[in-house]
Design a protein around this motif. Structure first.
Motif, PDB file in Angstrom:
ATOM      1  N   ILE A 121     -12.547  -8.716  14.888  1.00 49.53           N
ATOM      2  CA  ILE A 121     -12.206 -10.046  14.393  1.00 49.53           C
ATOM      3  C   ILE A 121     -12.903 -11.042  15.305  1.00 49.53           C
ATOM      4  CG2 ILE A 121     -10.390 -11.751  14.005  1.00 49.53           C
ATOM      5  CD1 ILE A 121      -8.505  -9.470  13.290  1.00 49.53           C
ATOM      6  N   ALA A 122     -13.755 -11.874  14.710  1.00 50.80           N
ATOM      7  CA  ALA A 122     -14.430 -12.944  15.443  1.00 50.80           C
ATOM      8  C   ALA A 122     -13.728 -14.249  15.102  1.00 50.80           C
ATOM      9  CB  ALA A 122     -15.897 -13.010  15.066  1.00 50.80           C
TER      10      ALA A 122
ATOM     11  N   ALA B 262     -15.303 -12.571  20.001  1.00 52.63           N
ATOM     12  CA  ALA B 262     -15.016 -11.432  19.138  1.00 52.63           C
ATOM     13  C   ALA B 262     -13.999 -10.539  19.829  1.00 52.63           C
ATOM     14  CB  ALA B 262     -16.291 -10.656  18.835  1.00 52.63           C
ATOM     15  N   TYR B 263     -13.157  -9.920  19.034  1.00 52.75           N
ATOM     16  CA  TYR B 263     -12.092  -9.066  19.555  1.00 52.75           C
ATOM     17  C   TYR B 263     -12.094  -7.742  18.813  1.00 52.75           C
ATOM     18  CZ  TYR B 263     -10.625 -13.465  21.504  1.00 52.75           C
ATOM     19  OH  TYR B 263     -10.616 -14.647  22.189  1.00 52.75           O
ATOM     20  N   ARG B 264     -11.945  -6.680  19.576  1.00 52.72           N
ATOM     21  CA  ARG B 264     -11.782  -5.352  18.981  1.00 52.72           C
ATOM     22  C   ARG B 264     -10.291  -5.070  18.914  1.00 52.72           C
ATOM     23  NH1 ARG B 264     -15.031  -2.069  17.097  1.00 52.72           N
ATOM     24  NH2 ARG B 264     -16.747  -2.565  18.501  1.00 52.72           N
ATOM     25  N   LEU B 265      -9.859  -4.632  17.743  1.00 54.26           N
ATOM     26  CA  LEU B 265      -8.469  -4.245  17.572  1.00 54.26           C
ATOM     27  C   LEU B 265      -8.258  -2.861  18.159  1.00 54.26           C
ATOM     28  CD1 LEU B 265      -8.777  -6.633  15.618  1.00 54.26           C
ATOM     29  CD2 LEU B 265      -7.271  -5.439  14.065  1.00 54.26           C
ATOM     30  N   PRO B 266      -7.049  -2.566  18.604  1.00 54.74           N
ATOM     31  CA  PRO B 266      -6.791  -1.221  19.131  1.00 54.74           C
ATOM     32  C   PRO B 266      -7.016  -0.163  18.054  1.00 54.74           C
ATOM     33  CG  PRO B 266      -4.804  -2.594  19.227  1.00 54.74           C
ATOM     34  CD  PRO B 266      -5.873  -3.412  18.612  1.00 54.74           C
ATOM     35  N   GLU B 267      -7.319   1.039  18.483  1.00 59.14           N
ATOM     36  CA  GLU B 267      -7.580   2.144  17.555  1.00 59.14           C
ATOM     37  C   GLU B 267      -6.347   2.541  16.751  1.00 59.14           C
ATOM     38  OE1 GLU B 267     -10.365   3.574  16.572  1.00 59.14           O
ATOM     39  OE2 GLU B 267     -11.577   2.324  17.904  1.00 59.14           O
TER      40      GLU B 267
ATOM     41  N   TRP C  56      -5.437  -6.640  21.555  1.00 62.44           N
ATOM     42  CA  TRP C  56      -6.776  -7.055  21.161  1.00 62.44           C
ATOM     43  C   TRP C  56      -7.621  -7.200  22.423  1.00 62.44           C
ATOM     44  CZ3 TRP C  56      -7.007 -11.094  16.693  1.00 62.44           C
ATOM     45  CH2 TRP C  56      -6.223 -10.643  15.615  1.00 62.44           C
ATOM     46  N   THR C  57      -8.852  -6.707  22.378  1.00 62.15           N
ATOM     47  CA  THR C  57      -9.736  -6.756  23.544  1.00 62.15           C
ATOM     48  C   THR C  57     -10.936  -7.638  23.246  1.00 62.15           C
ATOM     49  OG1 THR C  57      -9.092  -4.489  24.052  1.00 62.15           O
ATOM     50  CG2 THR C  57     -11.066  -5.332  25.139  1.00 62.15           C
ATOM     51  N   ALA C  58     -11.146  -8.640  24.097  1.00 63.74           N
ATOM     52  CA  ALA C  58     -12.301  -9.518  23.925  1.00 63.74           C
ATOM     53  C   ALA C  58     -13.575  -8.735  24.218  1.00 63.74           C
ATOM     54  CB  ALA C  58     -12.200 -10.721  24.851  1.00 63.74           C
ATOM     55  N   ILE C  59     -14.582  -8.954  23.409  1.00 65.64           N
ATOM     56  CA  ILE C  59     -15.896  -8.351  23.614  1.00 65.64           C
ATOM     57  C   ILE C  59     -16.739  -9.419  24.286  1.00 65.64           C
ATOM     58  CG2 ILE C  59     -17.908  -7.312  22.500  1.00 65.64           C
ATOM     59  CD1 ILE C  59     -15.965  -6.539  20.199  1.00 65.64           C
ATOM     60  N   SER C  60     -16.925  -9.276  25.587  1.00 71.07           N
ATOM     61  CA  SER C  60     -17.482 -10.352  26.401  1.00 71.07           C
ATOM     62  C   SER C  60     -18.890 -10.776  26.009  1.00 71.07           C
ATOM     63  CB  SER C  60     -17.444  -9.973  27.879  1.00 71.07           C
ATOM     64  OG  SER C  60     -18.201  -8.802  28.084  1.00 71.07           O
TER      65      SER C  60
END
Length: 159
Positions: free
Chosen positions: A90-91, A141-146, A113-117
């Protein structure tokens, strides 16, 4: 947007596409021949996203560039968390605004949620909108947990 499914699908939610932009974006998309895979929903995201969820729509990624009001951003992110597949992206635009940043912060802090630096490379856009003096970026942008999960209500922390 769904790209790995049997039929690619791109959903645009823009209640102002016709009234404010004379369908300029939609017309360009159609002239590029993308209308067979694209759908324009001309309603607010607070109506469109629950509708997509109830239809079972699953996306690989989403880009949020909507309202800057905290409660509306929060609602968008809430529903997108249920629509975007685990591990998806999700951006979010305009995260330098305190209302947008605060809504996103909840999902980072409580839902993994983890920011994609390095997702949006380039120089910072300048000082924050209210003169905080910090260098800010416009999009993150953020990566959602698996795996999707619901945190216990007892674990709530301020954000």
């Amino acid at each position: 947007m769904t790209v790995n499914g049997p039929r690619p699908r791109h959903v645009i939610i823009d209640p102002f596409q016709e009234s404010a932009y004379a369908n300029a974006g939609w017309d360009v998309l159609r002239s590029a021949g993308l209308d067979p895979v694209a759908t324009l929903m001309s309603v607010p995201s607070s109506i469109a996203l629950p509708r997509l969820l109830s239809e079972g729509f699953v996306a690989d990624a989403a880009f949020v560039d909507g309202s800057h009001r905290f409660h509306e951003v929060f609602v968008d992110l809430y529903f997108l968390r249920k629509i975007v597949r685990p591990g998806g992206l999700i951006a979010v635009d305009d995260v330098w605004w305190p209302s947008v940043h605060t809504a996103v912060r909840y999902f980072e802090r409580h839902l993994g949620w983890t920011a994609i630096s390095d997702a949006f490379r380039g120089a910072p856009i300048g000082s924050g909108p209210h003169g905080q003096g910090e260098q800010e970026v416009r999009c993150k942008a953020y990566r959602l947990p698996e795996m999707s999960f619901e945190p216990p209500f007892q674990d709530f922390r301020g954000f």
